[in-house]
Design an enzyme around this catalytic site. Sequence first.
Site: not given
Length: 177
Positions: A99-100, A152, A165
């Site tokens: 997972e990132d 975030f 991304r």
Amino acid sequence: MSSQPKLSLLFTKDEIQATVKKLAAEIRRDYLGKQPILIGVLKGSFMFLADLIRFLDFPLEVEFIRLSSYGRGRESAGKIKVVQGLQSKVKGRHVLVVEDIVDTGLTSAFVLDYLGKKKPASLKVCALTDKPSRRQTPVNIDYHGLTVPDKFIVGYGLDWDERFRNLPDIYVVENEG
Ligand code: PRP
């Protein structure tokens, strides 16, 4: 046109690569000779997984799983379902979920439950980043990279409405609006 949020640097690509290398060393120690299946959770994990396996010089397999969740937007709290499953059988195999980020933990908890039912020989989680302040359900991260603040973050696979991304570093979005 999309708005232009202000980004502030959180982790440089060198810091990220050092973390990826450290995680790879831990994974190598535990999985050498076991021909594990590394399962990337799309889309966010694609860059991390691609870098991670370059440091793993032993036989392994790569898979991806893609999930969708309703009512998430930029937040992650919705109902999750599998939209792209696995091509390989995981029964009896050593499986590592990649997972990132683990944020609320809902995604990882879902994936672990989903894969656990397929009876792998072992099932663990590797997460490049971890935002423990947001956890809604406990997740045991076996290979833990970087702890991030309750902000975030984007870059290195992580998006903000599908943008950013491609950035090689990780940034905080300062004015999410
Ligand atoms: C992100 C990230 C994780 C998940 C973690 O995916 O890649 O899979 O959220 O959040 P959680 O711990 O709160 O469940 P996202 O749903 O944004 O999709 P993406 O990977 O396609 O960007």
